[in-house]
Design a protein around this motif. Structure first.
Motif, PDB file in Angstrom:
ATOM      1  N   ALA A 183       1.624   7.044  -7.160  1.00 31.89           N
ATOM      2  CA  ALA A 183       0.382   7.595  -6.695  1.00 31.89           C
ATOM      3  C   ALA A 183       0.571   9.208  -6.681  1.00 31.89           C
ATOM      4  O   ALA A 183      -0.117  10.289  -7.146  1.00 31.89           O
ATOM      5  CB  ALA A 183      -0.648   6.834  -6.453  1.00 31.89           C
ATOM      6  N   GLU A 184       1.318   9.334  -5.813  1.00 31.88           N
ATOM      7  CA  GLU A 184       0.844  11.255  -5.245  1.00 31.88           C
ATOM      8  C   GLU A 184       2.348  12.014  -5.955  1.00 31.88           C
ATOM      9  O   GLU A 184       1.953  13.085  -5.799  1.00 31.88           O
ATOM     10  CB  GLU A 184       1.141  11.270  -3.535  1.00 31.88           C
ATOM     11  CG  GLU A 184       0.032  10.609  -2.499  1.00 31.88           C
ATOM     12  CD  GLU A 184       0.088  10.382  -1.018  1.00 31.88           C
ATOM     13  OE1 GLU A 184       1.765  10.178  -0.665  1.00 31.88           O
ATOM     14  OE2 GLU A 184      -0.504   9.847  -0.590  1.00 31.88           O
ATOM     15  N   ASN A 185       3.301  11.472  -5.901  1.00 29.16           N
ATOM     16  CA  ASN A 185       4.115  11.464  -7.340  1.00 29.16           C
ATOM     17  C   ASN A 185       3.548  11.668  -8.745  1.00 29.16           C
ATOM     18  O   ASN A 185       4.549  11.670  -9.269  1.00 29.16           O
ATOM     19  CB  ASN A 185       5.581  11.424  -7.119  1.00 29.16           C
ATOM     20  CG  ASN A 185       5.895  11.622  -5.435  1.00 29.16           C
ATOM     21  OD1 ASN A 185       6.331  12.970  -5.529  1.00 29.16           O
ATOM     22  ND2 ASN A 185       5.888  10.826  -4.488  1.00 29.16           N
ATOM     23  N   ASP A 186       2.318  11.874  -9.153  1.00 26.24           N
ATOM     24  CA  ASP A 186       1.249  11.854 -10.194  1.00 26.24           C
ATOM     25  C   ASP A 186       1.989  10.445 -11.348  1.00 26.24           C
ATOM     26  O   ASP A 186       2.368  11.098 -12.281  1.00 26.24           O
ATOM     27  CB  ASP A 186       1.648  13.335 -11.042  1.00 26.24           C
ATOM     28  CG  ASP A 186       1.543  13.980 -10.319  1.00 26.24           C
ATOM     29  OD1 ASP A 186       0.202  13.728  -9.462  1.00 26.24           O
ATOM     30  OD2 ASP A 186       1.845  15.278  -9.985  1.00 26.24           O
ATOM     31  N   ARG A 187       2.154   9.330 -10.571  1.00 26.69           N
ATOM     32  CA  ARG A 187       2.628   8.080 -11.525  1.00 26.69           C
ATOM     33  C   ARG A 187       1.560   7.220 -11.765  1.00 26.69           C
ATOM     34  O   ARG A 187       0.569   7.294 -11.130  1.00 26.69           O
ATOM     35  CB  ARG A 187       3.832   7.517 -11.218  1.00 26.69           C
ATOM     36  CG  ARG A 187       5.483   8.330 -10.819  1.00 26.69           C
ATOM     37  CD  ARG A 187       6.114   9.031 -11.936  1.00 26.69           C
ATOM     38  NE  ARG A 187       7.467   9.102 -11.933  1.00 26.69           N
ATOM     39  CZ  ARG A 187       7.773  10.342 -11.835  1.00 26.69           C
ATOM     40  NH1 ARG A 187       6.525  11.638 -11.918  1.00 26.69           N
ATOM     41  NH2 ARG A 187       8.531  10.537 -11.933  1.00 26.69           N
ATOM     42  N   LEU A 188       1.399   6.309 -12.480  1.00 29.24           N
ATOM     43  CA  LEU A 188       0.463   6.097 -13.078  1.00 29.24           C
ATOM     44  C   LEU A 188       1.251   4.214 -12.424  1.00 29.24           C
ATOM     45  O   LEU A 188       2.166   4.064 -13.106  1.00 29.24           O
ATOM     46  CB  LEU A 188       0.124   5.706 -14.714  1.00 29.24           C
ATOM     47  CG  LEU A 188      -0.539   4.645 -15.636  1.00 29.24           C
ATOM     48  CD1 LEU A 188      -2.297   4.605 -14.469  1.00 29.24           C
ATOM     49  CD2 LEU A 188      -1.130   4.128 -16.583  1.00 29.24           C
ATOM     50  N   GLY A 206      -3.740   2.315  -1.817  1.00 29.80           N
ATOM     51  CA  GLY A 206      -2.795   2.914  -2.316  1.00 29.80           C
ATOM     52  C   GLY A 206      -2.991   3.896  -3.551  1.00 29.80           C
ATOM     53  O   GLY A 206      -2.437   4.529  -3.600  1.00 29.80           O
ATOM     54  N   GLY A 207      -4.005   3.438  -4.220  1.00 26.84           N
ATOM     55  CA  GLY A 207      -3.078   3.775  -5.487  1.00 26.84           C
ATOM     56  C   GLY A 207      -3.013   3.376  -6.563  1.00 26.84           C
ATOM     57  O   GLY A 207      -3.419   4.226  -8.120  1.00 26.84           O
ATOM     58  N   ALA A 208      -3.204   2.297  -7.313  1.00 28.59           N
ATOM     59  CA  ALA A 208      -2.579   1.446  -8.196  1.00 28.59           C
ATOM     60  C   ALA A 208      -3.598   1.622  -9.402  1.00 28.59           C
ATOM     61  O   ALA A 208      -4.985   1.443  -8.684  1.00 28.59           O
ATOM     62  CB  ALA A 208      -2.301   0.426  -8.125  1.00 28.59           C
ATOM     63  N   GLU A 214       1.297  -1.441   0.372  1.00 31.04           N
ATOM     64  CA  GLU A 214       0.245   0.068  -0.053  1.00 31.04           C
ATOM     65  C   GLU A 214       0.976   1.225   0.209  1.00 31.04           C
ATOM     66  O   GLU A 214       0.549   2.186  -0.831  1.00 31.04           O
ATOM     67  CB  GLU A 214      -1.162   0.151   1.115  1.00 31.04           C
ATOM     68  CG  GLU A 214      -1.968   1.291   1.776  1.00 31.04           C
ATOM     69  CD  GLU A 214      -2.723   0.954   2.241  1.00 31.04           C
ATOM     70  OE1 GLU A 214      -3.345   2.350   2.748  1.00 31.04           O
ATOM     71  OE2 GLU A 214      -2.905  -0.082   2.899  1.00 31.04           O
ATOM     72  N   GLU A 215       2.177   1.033   1.040  1.00 27.79           N
ATOM     73  CA  GLU A 215       2.546   1.989   0.706  1.00 27.79           C
ATOM     74  C   GLU A 215       3.824   2.644   0.033  1.00 27.79           C
ATOM     75  O   GLU A 215       3.195   3.699  -0.803  1.00 27.79           O
ATOM     76  CB  GLU A 215       4.074   2.164   2.465  1.00 27.79           C
ATOM     77  CG  GLU A 215       2.672   2.321   3.499  1.00 27.79           C
ATOM     78  CD  GLU A 215       3.584   1.851   4.140  1.00 27.79           C
ATOM     79  OE1 GLU A 215       5.232   1.841   4.647  1.00 27.79           O
ATOM     80  OE2 GLU A 215       2.769   2.013   5.986  1.00 27.79           O
ATOM     81  N   ILE A 216       4.023   1.593  -0.732  1.00 26.37           N
ATOM     82  CA  ILE A 216       4.811   2.147  -1.618  1.00 26.37           C
ATOM     83  C   ILE A 216       3.660   2.502  -3.133  1.00 26.37           C
ATOM     84  O   ILE A 216       4.769   3.783  -3.911  1.00 26.37           O
ATOM     85  CB  ILE A 216       5.467   0.578  -2.423  1.00 26.37           C
ATOM     86  CG1 ILE A 216       7.039   1.612  -3.470  1.00 26.37           C
ATOM     87  CG2 ILE A 216       4.936  -0.761  -3.206  1.00 26.37           C
ATOM     88  CD1 ILE A 216       7.893   0.367  -3.916  1.00 26.37           C
ATOM     89  N   CYS A 217       2.593   1.562  -3.144  1.00 24.91           N
ATOM     90  CA  CYS A 217       1.988   2.575  -4.443  1.00 24.91           C
ATOM     91  C   CYS A 217       1.115   4.250  -4.314  1.00 24.91           C
ATOM     92  O   CYS A 217       1.050   4.646  -5.281  1.00 24.91           O
ATOM     93  CB  CYS A 217       0.759   1.548  -4.755  1.00 24.91           C
ATOM     94  SG  CYS A 217       0.964   0.048  -5.515  1.00 24.91           S
TER      95      CYS A 217
END
Length: 419
Positions: free
Chosen positions: A32-37, A66-68, A25-28
């Motif tokens: 994601a918070e750094n504008d990466r897909l 986490g934003g995946a 979760e943390e690495i995703c």
């Protein structure tokens, strides 16, 4: 990527199950918070799903939380069956309808392509693989098979329609760049993918191609081939010859002459099923539409042992070309390599296009093992120039002479038959 198999988490990573979920979760979230897909490769998902489905699902859920944006389900060990793959994919796709579901298959069970296609039918819209199936152990799912299967057979848009004809050429370019031989039986793009031996198959294809071909070979940039042998009938031989000239029909005397020559050469040990370039040269020589590009005066090969600098042989030769006589020499890794290099040194001033030609495969077959070291051998040489691949054959009781015959045909084919 993150582990979805509890055994891998505790025994391989040495982490607790909760720690692993937090890491995923943390690495995703970080990316994601750094504008990466974020595409999360759910490693060992299927093995984990079969043994502890709740935990495997929890790992995917952690990534999504986490934003995946995509969860690629991995058959990392390559042992899944298509029905199992489809069932698991269908379940995950239903649990995460707002997340793109992907598939990543290895080929350890020989089912990577089938698993990938079944996954798409079950809801996957993101497919990972490699062209020609490059990958660890038995390889990854082959995109050179997945793409035409999905687009031509299942109606999914994978690549621009007009680019499908580039498939075979792309496969050959990749194989050459990777310095490997493209498997002849590689689906869609291999040299034998649309090859037919004389008999019922060849006759059927000549009457109606769909009788023994699942698609038109031109659709993927390949071509139909008829494998020639002394068993070939006039119809098959004529069809083959008409690729080179339109002045021959089934009842032409030249067809009988060529079949007679085929029988004579195959009695000596020649086989043209895997050496179409030599067959084309045979036809063109019978039709007198090709002239020799050079004439051998003599060659000499010296093999040394022990040797230094990796060069165990030296070859010298004298040829006539372009109205001149040239002498050339070369050291090589064995007598055939030395002879090949010496011939190129002699011919390059006359034919600079040979600079791009190189040998990519060399095979020797002993015709009668009972004759031991005195047996007749058949040599097959496969050559390439970046755009084309061709194979030639030579036969002799002297392996160097057999190699020379195949080598000369390789050069003559490139100079006379490749446009």
């Amino acid at each position: 990527f993150g582990k979805c198999w509890d055994m891998h988490v505790t025994e391989i990573l040495g982490a607790s199950l909760d720690e692993n979920l937090k890491m995923i979760e943390e690495i995703c979230r970080y990316f994601a918070e750094n504008d990466r897909l974020v595409i999360f490769d759910a490693e060992h998902f299927f093995d984990g799903y079969k043994r502890n489905p709740d935990y495997a699902v929890s790992a995917v859920r952690a990534a999504v939380k986490g934003g995946a944006r995509c969860a690629a389900l991995c058959d990392t060990n390559g042992g899944m069956f298509p029905d199992e793959t489809a069932e698991a994919v269908r379940h995950i796709a239903s649990l995460f309808p707002n997340t793109v579901t992907g598939i990543h298959c290895h080929n350890d069970g020989g089912m990577a392509v089938a698993n990938s296609i079944m996954a798409v039918k079950a809801g996957v819209s993101h497919v990972q693989g490699t062209f020609l199936g490059f990958g660890e152990r038995c390889g990854n799912a082959s995109l050179s098979a997945i793409i035409p299967n999905l687009q031509l057979k299942c109606g999914y848009a994978c690549i621009p329609k007009e680019n499908m004809r580039l498939l075979t050429g792309t496969a050959r370019s990749i194989a050459e760049t990777a310095n490997i031989s493209l498997r002849k039986n590689e689906p869609y793009v291999g040299l034998s993918a649309f090859a037919h031996k004389a008999g019922m198959h060849a006759d059927g294809v000549l009457k109606n191609s769909v009788s023994f071909e699942h698609i038109e070979p031109e659709t993927v940039g390949n071509e139909r081939r008829f494998l020639m042998s002394e068993m070939s009938g006039r119809t098959a031989v004529t069809e083959k010859i008409q690729k080179f000239t339109d002045k021959i029909d089934r009842d032409s005397p030249k067809v009988y002459d060529i079949i007679k020559q085929l029988k004579r050469l195959e009695h000596l040990g020649y086989q043209f099923e895997g050496a179409e370039a030599s067959f084309e040269l045979l036809v063109r020589r019978e039709l007198e539409t090709v002239t020799p590009s050079f004439e051998l005066v003599s060659y000499r090969v010296l093999d040394e042992n022990p040797y230094e600098d990796g060069h165990s042989a030296t070859a010298t030769l004298k040829i006539k070309a372009g109205g001149q006589t040239r002498i050339a020499a070369a050291d090589g890794d064995g007598p055939v390599n030395a002879l090949d290099l010496a011939l190129r040194n002699a011919l390059l001033p006359f034919y600079p296009q040979l600079e791009k030609v190189h040998l990519i495969d060399y095979k020797v077959r002993v015709m009668d093992p009972k004759q031991a070291t005195g047996a007749v051998v058949r040599v097959l040489i496969t050559s390439a120039d970046g755009d084309n691949i061709w194979t030639t054959v030579g036969v002799s009781s002297d392996v160097i002479e057999a190699s020379w015959i195949a080598l000369v045909d390789s050069i003559e084919y490139r100079l006379n038959c490749v446009k």
